[in-house]
Design an enzyme around this catalytic site. Structure first.
Site, PDB file in Angstrom:
ATOM      1  N   TYR A  64       0.857  -1.191   0.000  1.00  0.00           N
ATOM      2  CA  TYR A  64       0.000   0.000   0.000  1.00  0.00           C
ATOM      3  C   TYR A  64       0.888   1.235   0.000  1.00  0.00           C
ATOM      4  CZ  TYR A  64      -3.448   3.424   1.623  1.00  0.00           C
ATOM      5  OH  TYR A  64      -4.254   4.522   1.749  1.00  0.00           O
ATOM      6  N   ASP A 120       9.443   2.688  -0.874  1.00  0.00           N
ATOM      7  CA  ASP A 120       8.454   3.352  -0.034  1.00  0.00           C
ATOM      8  C   ASP A 120       8.854   3.091   1.412  1.00  0.00           C
ATOM      9  OD1 ASP A 120       6.323   4.086   1.551  1.00  0.00           O
ATOM     10  OD2 ASP A 120       4.798   3.128   0.327  1.00  0.00           O
ATOM     11  N   LYS A 146       5.433   9.675   8.429  1.00  0.00           N
ATOM     12  CA  LYS A 146       5.340   9.150   9.792  1.00  0.00           C
ATOM     13  C   LYS A 146       6.426   9.680  10.723  1.00  0.00           C
ATOM     14  CE  LYS A 146       2.751   5.130   8.182  1.00  0.00           C
ATOM     15  NZ  LYS A 146       1.414   5.586   8.562  1.00  0.00           N
TER      16      LYS A 146
END
Length: 424
Positions: free
Chosen positions: A144, A239, A267
């Protein structure tokens, strides 16, 4: 456990917010029951609207690596907020953040700040297309990379949790330009790149998957991707929205010893505030406007509050590298404890972990890709989730999400978690 206030808030929320939540997994649709509304957090603990206390293994889905409401981070945000929250103009903080990231991460020459991991991945793919002059990208099933159109083809995370196979609103053209392969299956990648030779702009991969549980790359897989991308002039994008600054100061590139061409972050680099970034080789990054013609912009990019929170967090990690070994020690301790607990039960299970990421799968087969993750017993996980929640352990409300440890967790917290698992 009394959660009446959370029930009331959820009923109220559903009247004005789709599904009552602003991110789908929070709705508890997969595990059932009422989502908890959190009132505050400190260290390794969450406190819900009813005053219940939980040991937290979500860490805001990764950012709170130091623990919640870390004094240094909170004080830095508080002091910076007095100077206003946004300018829409450059600040010295953006330079400091860029210098800090480039100083900690290998193979990154230039970095651009954005506002989310989704935006970072979307921008990195656009840049790869602009750099190569090609249209197609290759991603991996169950990975994702945010909710941009190009990524919602065989994605993990919330889509897997909600069992959404196809997404209305994604055009056929976008789907045709998004190629997919099973994670850890290099022959499949080779076959696809051979079929679409000269058409693939980028291969984007979570170097350690976190959206179908924690799934590690098999030996040689990432190395083979690197070699293939060099041979075919394909941009390799890592990613690292989850793994960046969590697995090591230099993220997965450092931990696994693999060079990516472009890397995306989020994050941890925001210290809990909304943030994202993408960076990489100078010759590629110089194609981004205003240096080049690949356009990307954002009103709140480089927001001073996000910058100071991220700078403070990264400085703590840089100055205290032992945090990573402490986190790994805690993860190994939890892994061992859970393994001993479930070995005594008549339930098949697999535990995957690396650094401060861990996941539990109720299956007898190794979990190495989305297919093997999806084949696990979801109902068993749902039972386990609610049993743990009743005992004050807050896990991701989905079998397809990695758990994230924070360094405020004590070994007493870990023992309580292991004891709760024995009772689950």
């Amino acid at each position: 456990m009394d959660i009446n206030k959370s029930r009331e808030l959820f009923e109220r929320a559903q009247k004005t917010i789709p599904g009552g939540v602003n991110s789908p997994v929070r709705a508890f649709r997969s595990v059932g029951g009422t989502p908890l509304f959190i009132n505050r957090a400190k260290g390794s603990y969450l406190y819900d609207a009813d005053g219940n206390k939980y040991i937290d293994y979500i860490a805001s889905w990764g950012p709170m690596i130091l623990g919640h409401a870390h004094d240094q981070v909170i004080n830095a945000i508080r002091e910076r907020a007095l100077y206003s929250t946004s300018y829409g103009a450059p600040t010295e903080l953006e330079i400091e953040m860029a210098e800090l990231i480039i100083g900690m991460v290998p193979h990154v020459d230039l970095i651009r700040m954005v506002n989310s991991g989704t935006e970072a991945c979307m921008s990195a793919v656009r840049l790869a297309r602009g750099f190569t002059g090609r249209n197609k990208i290759l991603k991996f099933e169950g990975h994702y990379h945010g909710h941009a159109d190009v990524f919602l083809v065989k994605a993990g995370s919330g889509m897997a949790t909600l069992q959404i196979q196809t997404v209305p609103g994604i055009t056929a053209g976008v789907s045709q330009d998004t190629l997919t392969a099973p994670f850890n299956n290099f022959p499949a990648v080779e076959e696809i790149t051979k079929k679409y030779s000269g058409e693939i702009a980028a291969i984007i991969v979570e170097p350690v998957a976190g959206n179908m549980g924690c799934v590690l790359p098999e030996k040689g897989f990432l190395e083979s991707l690197r070699t293939l991308c060099d041979k075919e002039n394909i941009v390799l994008i890592f990613d690292e929205v989850m793994t960046g600054f969590r697995l090591a100061p230099g993220g997965a590139q450092e931990k696994l010893g693999i060079r990516a061409d472009l890397v995306t972050y989020g994050k941890v680099i925001g210290g809990g505030l909304p943030v994202g970034a993408f960076g990489g080789r100078r010759e590629i990054m110089e194609h981004i406007a205003p240096l080049g013609k690949v356009y990307q912009a954002g009103t709140l990019s480089g927001n001073p509050l996000a910058m100071i929170a991220g700078i403070t967090t990264l400085k703590i990690l840089k100055e205290n590298p032992s945090i990573y070994s402490e986190l790994e020690k805690k993860t190994n301790y939890l892994h061992k404890g859970l393994h001993e607990v479930f070995s005594k039960k008549n339930i098949p299970f697999v535990i995957n972990s690396v650094g401060s990421m861990i996941s539990l799968h109720f299956t007898k087969h190794p979990v190495k890709d989305f297919e093997s993750s999806a084949a696990a017993d979801i109902q068993q996980f749902n039972h386990f989730f609610h049993s743990m929640l009743e005992q004050g352990i807050y896990l991701p409300p989905s079998a397809f999400e990695s758990w994230f440890l924070n360094n405020a967790l004590s070994f007493r917290d870990l023992d309580e978690t292991i004891d709760a698992a024995a009772q689950a």
